[in-house]
Design an enzyme around this catalytic site. Sequence first.
Site, short mmCIF file in Angstrom:
data_model
loop_
_atom_site.label_atom_id
_atom_site.label_comp_id
_atom_site.label_asym_id
_atom_site.label_seq_id
_atom_site.Cartn_x
_atom_site.Cartn_y
_atom_site.Cartn_z
N GLN A 265 -29.83 38.85 63.78
CA GLN A 265 -29.96 37.83 64.81
C GLN A 265 -31.41 37.39 64.90
O GLN A 265 -32.31 38.09 64.44
CB GLN A 265 -29.44 38.32 66.16
N ASP B 294 -26.69 28.08 51.22
CA ASP B 294 -26.07 28.11 52.56
C ASP B 294 -26.52 26.88 53.34
O ASP B 294 -27.12 26.98 54.41
CB ASP B 294 -26.48 29.41 53.27
#
Length: 520
Positions: free
Chosen positions: A137, A287
């Site tokens: 995160q 990505d």
Amino acid sequence: MIRFIRNSFRLLGMARILARHDALFPLALVPGGNVLAFFARLTAPFSRRSDLPPGRRLARALEELGPAFIKLGQTLATRADLIGDDVAADLSSLQDRLPPFPAKVAKRIITEQLGGPFETLFVEFDDTPVAAASIAQVHFATTPDGREVAVKVLRPDIGVRFARDLDLFYWVSELVELTQPRLRRLKPVETIKTLEDSVHLEMDLRFEASAASEFRDNFASDPTYYIPQIDWERTAEHVLTMERVKGVRIDNVEALDRMGVNRSALLAKAAGAFFQQVFRDGFFHADMHPGNLFVDETGQVSVVDFGIMGRVDRQTRLYLAEMLLGFLTRDYRRVAEIHFEAGYVPRNQSLENFQQACRSIGEPILGKELSDISVGRLLGQLFQITETFGMETQPQLLMLQKTMIVTEGLSRILSPNENMWELSRPLIEEWMRENLGPEAKIAEATRQAGSMLRRLPRVIEAAEQAAAVFTDQGLRLHPDTVAAMRGRSSNGQRKTGGISKQSILLWLAIAALSVALFMK
């Protein structure tokens, strides 16, 4: 046996979650999958039929199953040859989002990894993460010298969880290869190996930092495409700190219009940058979803998240360029020849039949309006004919094809009536001229000649050593061998019928020995 029992129970648990989302169809690839699906439906609580498309149902089940399964779904999104076009398309939008872990845990990991008091590392730290994914995160923070940064922190114990799930994936793929020979060419075990390699790279954030640094160097001279700088002093195996970028997501067209950004020009920049990544550098961001691309008021594109990167070697880039050029010019014969030259299609297959198959793929796509042509879809359909012609899966091309589809989808959001490949056409033509034209062939020949000249002293030295072997030590042959080489029998009588097969083989053996000595 322990592994078999452990993974059997885990497979049943996974099947029950698939049943709850009415997504049991992947079990058709697993030995005994139908029986497993039957028991899963009987034992799964709240199992129900769903009106959602199969890929959407599978995506929801994978999100519930956890981080490794989310990554598996993203990998399967590149394998339309395994799961079909529609399911692959639905999985390509699989959201890599998980509930965040507490900020105090993140701070503890940062302190342990960077080896200093937290207050000396960051004077401000936002406890609410801006992104929480399967691996890590991200928190915004400020360093003591006033720099605004983004800090990525690996999830605690993520390595143990992934190792357990990867063992299950390997076990299932090994069973598939063992019991279903027709699926071996799809390389299920190699697919899991690709996933494992990718995950291991992602779980060492120093590798991501290195990828970002290399990517930044590649675009150092391009002011329109920005890669944030890495803070190496605040980066370790489980922590990555980089410059914070600002702007709006590239798919927020309303905000882009309010900012006065020319979306057509923005698409041209993005298309050109993608082409440069793949063909110029052979190193591309794999990505490229909109959440990783931000645009500021000047129209500059900033890129983040370098955990998943792809590489394509120069020879593959040349094959790919010729292949795409052949499709776009409807030269299907050349497209087929390239596949044979590259070794993608076995030599025992029919070139003419494969040419016909390529035409069946290209004509329906190329017959559309320019803005509707999808090179990513074209490659996807090309990979689907692998079973007919025995093509082996090419993992590097599958990752590239997935990235192409995502990028093309983004291009249609930015400017629906334009085609990104047409916008980057000048770059394509220049690259093709530099790498496939007469000048390129001369340059390649010059390079090879230079390489041979550099090796010449070694070749001469090896020749001298070989000559010493022959002259000083002598090459002793049995009299029968010498006679056979001269075409005579052991009693001295000359054989009729010209040079014998044995004589030819002996001379070839001597030649092979000489070559081996020269090239040693």
